[in-house]
Design an enzyme around this catalytic site. Structure first.
Site, PDB file in Angstrom:
ATOM      1  N   GLU A  19      76.571 -18.593   1.082  1.00 54.71           N
ATOM      2  CA  GLU A  19      77.259 -17.621   1.934  1.00 54.71           C
ATOM      3  C   GLU A  19      76.567 -16.265   1.837  1.00 54.71           C
ATOM      4  O   GLU A  19      76.541 -15.672   0.761  1.00 54.71           O
ATOM      5  CB  GLU A  19      78.721 -17.480   1.471  1.00 54.71           C
ATOM      6  CG  GLU A  19      79.516 -16.457   2.255  1.00 54.71           C
ATOM      7  CD  GLU A  19      80.964 -16.327   1.793  1.00 54.71           C
ATOM      8  OE1 GLU A  19      81.266 -16.775   0.661  1.00 54.71           O
ATOM      9  OE2 GLU A  19      81.782 -15.782   2.547  1.00 54.71           O
ATOM     10  N   GLU A  76      78.711  -6.246  -2.324  1.00 50.56           N
ATOM     11  CA  GLU A  76      79.124  -7.259  -3.296  1.00 50.56           C
ATOM     12  C   GLU A  76      77.947  -7.964  -3.953  1.00 50.56           C
ATOM     13  O   GLU A  76      78.085  -8.533  -5.029  1.00 50.56           O
ATOM     14  CB  GLU A  76      80.059  -8.279  -2.635  1.00 50.56           C
ATOM     15  CG  GLU A  76      81.323  -7.635  -2.082  1.00 50.56           C
ATOM     16  CD  GLU A  76      82.384  -8.641  -1.665  1.00 50.56           C
ATOM     17  OE1 GLU A  76      82.417  -9.738  -2.237  1.00 50.56           O
ATOM     18  OE2 GLU A  76      83.163  -8.326  -0.765  1.00 50.56           O
ATOM     19  N   ASP A  83      80.445 -15.912   7.208  1.00 44.09           N
ATOM     20  CA  ASP A  83      81.734 -15.234   7.065  1.00 44.09           C
ATOM     21  C   ASP A  83      81.748 -14.046   8.021  1.00 44.09           C
ATOM     22  O   ASP A  83      80.922 -13.140   7.911  1.00 44.09           O
ATOM     23  CB  ASP A  83      81.899 -14.778   5.604  1.00 44.09           C
ATOM     24  CG  ASP A  83      83.198 -14.030   5.354  1.00 44.09           C
ATOM     25  OD1 ASP A  83      83.435 -13.001   6.024  1.00 44.09           O
ATOM     26  OD2 ASP A  83      83.969 -14.462   4.483  1.00 44.09           O
ATOM     27  N   HIS A  94      81.750 -10.419   6.517  1.00 44.26           N
ATOM     28  CA  HIS A  94      80.444  -9.972   6.002  1.00 44.26           C
ATOM     29  C   HIS A  94      79.457  -9.760   7.149  1.00 44.26           C
ATOM     30  O   HIS A  94      78.668  -8.806   7.133  1.00 44.26           O
ATOM     31  CB  HIS A  94      79.889 -10.999   5.011  1.00 44.26           C
ATOM     32  CG  HIS A  94      80.687 -11.119   3.757  1.00 44.26           C
ATOM     33  ND1 HIS A  94      80.980 -10.042   2.956  1.00 44.26           N
ATOM     34  CD2 HIS A  94      81.270 -12.185   3.147  1.00 44.26           C
ATOM     35  CE1 HIS A  94      81.703 -10.436   1.914  1.00 44.26           C
ATOM     36  NE2 HIS A  94      81.895 -11.737   2.006  1.00 44.26           N
ATOM     37  N   HIS A 142      83.778 -18.838   7.630  1.00 44.07           N
ATOM     38  CA  HIS A 142      84.939 -18.071   7.174  1.00 44.07           C
ATOM     39  C   HIS A 142      85.364 -17.125   8.279  1.00 44.07           C
ATOM     40  O   HIS A 142      84.562 -16.301   8.730  1.00 44.07           O
ATOM     41  CB  HIS A 142      84.607 -17.252   5.924  1.00 44.07           C
ATOM     42  CG  HIS A 142      84.722 -18.007   4.646  1.00 44.07           C
ATOM     43  ND1 HIS A 142      84.271 -17.518   3.449  1.00 44.07           N
ATOM     44  CD2 HIS A 142      85.276 -19.224   4.365  1.00 44.07           C
ATOM     45  CE1 HIS A 142      84.523 -18.401   2.483  1.00 44.07           C
ATOM     46  NE2 HIS A 142      85.116 -19.448   3.022  1.00 44.07           N
ATOM     47  N   ARG A 201      88.920  -7.525   7.159  1.00 45.42           N
ATOM     48  CA  ARG A 201      89.364  -8.664   6.352  1.00 45.42           C
ATOM     49  C   ARG A 201      90.825  -9.006   6.535  1.00 45.42           C
ATOM     50  O   ARG A 201      91.372  -9.832   5.800  1.00 45.42           O
ATOM     51  CB  ARG A 201      89.073  -8.490   4.849  1.00 45.42           C
ATOM     52  CG  ARG A 201      88.106  -9.527   4.403  1.00 45.42           C
ATOM     53  CD  ARG A 201      88.274 -10.210   3.103  1.00 45.42           C
ATOM     54  NE  ARG A 201      86.989 -10.728   2.682  1.00 45.42           N
ATOM     55  CZ  ARG A 201      86.345 -11.691   3.329  1.00 45.42           C
ATOM     56  NH1 ARG A 201      86.875 -12.252   4.414  1.00 45.42           N
ATOM     57  NH2 ARG A 201      85.157 -12.068   2.911  1.00 45.42           N
ATOM     58  N   GLU A 260      89.626 -16.710   5.250  1.00 44.54           N
ATOM     59  CA  GLU A 260      89.616 -16.019   3.952  1.00 44.54           C
ATOM     60  C   GLU A 260      90.019 -14.579   4.221  1.00 44.54           C
ATOM     61  O   GLU A 260      89.170 -13.731   4.534  1.00 44.54           O
ATOM     62  CB  GLU A 260      88.231 -16.099   3.303  1.00 44.54           C
ATOM     63  CG  GLU A 260      88.246 -15.585   1.869  1.00 44.54           C
ATOM     64  CD  GLU A 260      86.897 -15.702   1.185  1.00 44.54           C
ATOM     65  OE1 GLU A 260      86.857 -16.068   0.014  1.00 44.54           O
ATOM     66  OE2 GLU A 260      85.866 -15.424   1.831  1.00 44.54           O
TER      67      GLU A 260
END
Lengths: 276, 276
Positions: free
Chosen positions: B150, B156, B183, B186, B209, B215, B244
């Site tokens: 991912e 991060e 995702d 991201h 995701h 988010r 997520e």
């Protein structure tokens, strides 16, 4: 809308600053690319070569719309909400120096990372931060300088990440010379709608940082800058667009792309408004 | 496209996981909301109550499309690129356990944060990471399990933040059972164009995701999920959409919003395709 480029007046660890090192040359480059001003990232005004700065501004006709303070947090660990009272007092002193420095330039002072982060207890942290604004707002009033709070995304702080939270803090303090700086890169992460949040800021919006969704130059990410600029025009925003971008693939290319892209969109929306 | 909800099978410090605590109840809620599966965030398969899991899956008919490993990094500091060889060996062992666990569930194994971060030297870090994939890919092949890397945003990790870098890493390893997990949260930060990057991943894209730009649940940020879903359909993507998301304002409301929003868009794009 006038365009500025963020430059750092010393070596820095803060990597969202275009054209690090050789800041006088960077300022000259910005002027020759057609920028109207440079926003200065300043760790400590006492360390700035004032003669070099005066020479740059005189030689190029550049304005300085705003002075950033984030390097005082990153390099010196100063924070306006720190639980250590000595450190918090030093942060206040430093920002007071930024305010006096900004007054000489007709610039605003940006309060971004220097507000710090939640330490242990959110309520106590916020109370210390609010207390720090008392002397700062007095100094700002005295010097005729605006203080601008910048909402910053969740990864860099946990104090005021959204426009909504920041407006609430500003309204609680109720001060005249307190405004909001909207940064499109941070807004892309935090705001449910960038345009709605810009409109919510209304007359408190006094400065805009333009960077694309990936912090590259506008046009090199997926933000809809046409929509952003149309919103700012509709709000009768009279402030600056200041590019705080990653210097990639190199500082000059990024600065060139920024001004080309934004000027082209500004001209297009002007024409559309003229036709409407 | 089938829809899954990420749930954590133990208490966790990883806050992008919906419905923490009481994971069996969370699974039942997901099923009753209409989700087809649950993606399991697993710190250590040895600590999972297998009877409770079997009961949940049997009772609800839920599938498990994927198993996440990030908590082994966050809670135990395990990293597949760590300079400490003992720690790196423990990370490999742990992921091998995840692979065996996933094999029993017919799930893929997600390699996100557990890849670690650049330590001192990027090239050496990347070499250690690539070396860790040797035993993992052998285990994956043996167990018939896909490993999914991912891309994760710059805040991060600094190892594979974009789809492009991740595809390069995947192609260098040239393994069969190695895919990419995209995702949307991201991607909003890192990709110049979310749709272009999805297309670039092509058949290596094995899992998605879904989370909005902030988010929160899809529809509560500013991502264009209609465009994302249309792109996935055009690619003939056959994998899952797994939510997520931040459990806000509360886990149930976020899970409900996610499935309502995504199902409605999936139906709309289906109708459009039927009419085309």
């Amino acid at each position: 809308m006038k365009l500025a480029l963020v430059i750092s007046v010393e070596e820095t660890g803060f990597d969202a600053v275009a054209m690090r090192g050789g800041w006088v040359d960077a300022g000259r480059s910005a002027a020759s690319l057609g920028y109207d001003g440079v926003e200065l990232a300043v760790r400590d005004p006492a360390r700035v070569d004032l003669d070099a700065l005066a020479g740059l501004l005189r030689g190029t006709g550049l304005s300085v719309p705003a002075v950033g303070t984030g390097q005082a947090f990153l390099a010196d660990g100063l924070s306006l909400s720190h639980p250590d009272e000595g450190l918090r007092a030093r942060a206040i002193e430093r920002v007071e120096a930024h305010i006096r420095f900004a007054a000489r330039l007709g610039a605003a002072v940006i309060l971004g990372l220097i507000r710090g982060r939640v330490a242990h207890d959110r309520q106590a942290t916020e109370a210390r931060l609010a207390a720090s604004f008392d002397p700062l707002l007095r100094a700002a009033e005295r010097e005729g300088v605006w203080l601008l709070i910048e909402p910053i995304n969740r990864y860099e702080t946990d104090l005021m990440t959204t426009v909504g939270e920041t407006l609430e803090f500003i309204q609680d303090l109720g001060a005249q010379r307190l405004g909001l700086l909207a940064d499109t890169f941070h807004m892309n992460i935090e705001e449910a709608s960038i345009e709605t949040s810009l409109r919510a800021a209304g007359p408190r919006l006094r400065h805009v940082h333009a960077a694309d969704s990936n912090r590259h130059a506008p046009g090199w990410g997926h933000l809809d800058f046409a929509a952003v600029l149309a919103t700012l025009r509709a709000m009768r925003y009279r402030g600056w667009l200041s590019a705080e971008i990653l210097p990639r693939p190199d500082p000059l290319a990024a600065a060139q792309q920024t001004i080309t892209h934004l000027r082209s969109l500004l001209n297009t929306t002007l024409i559309k408004e003229g036709m409407a």
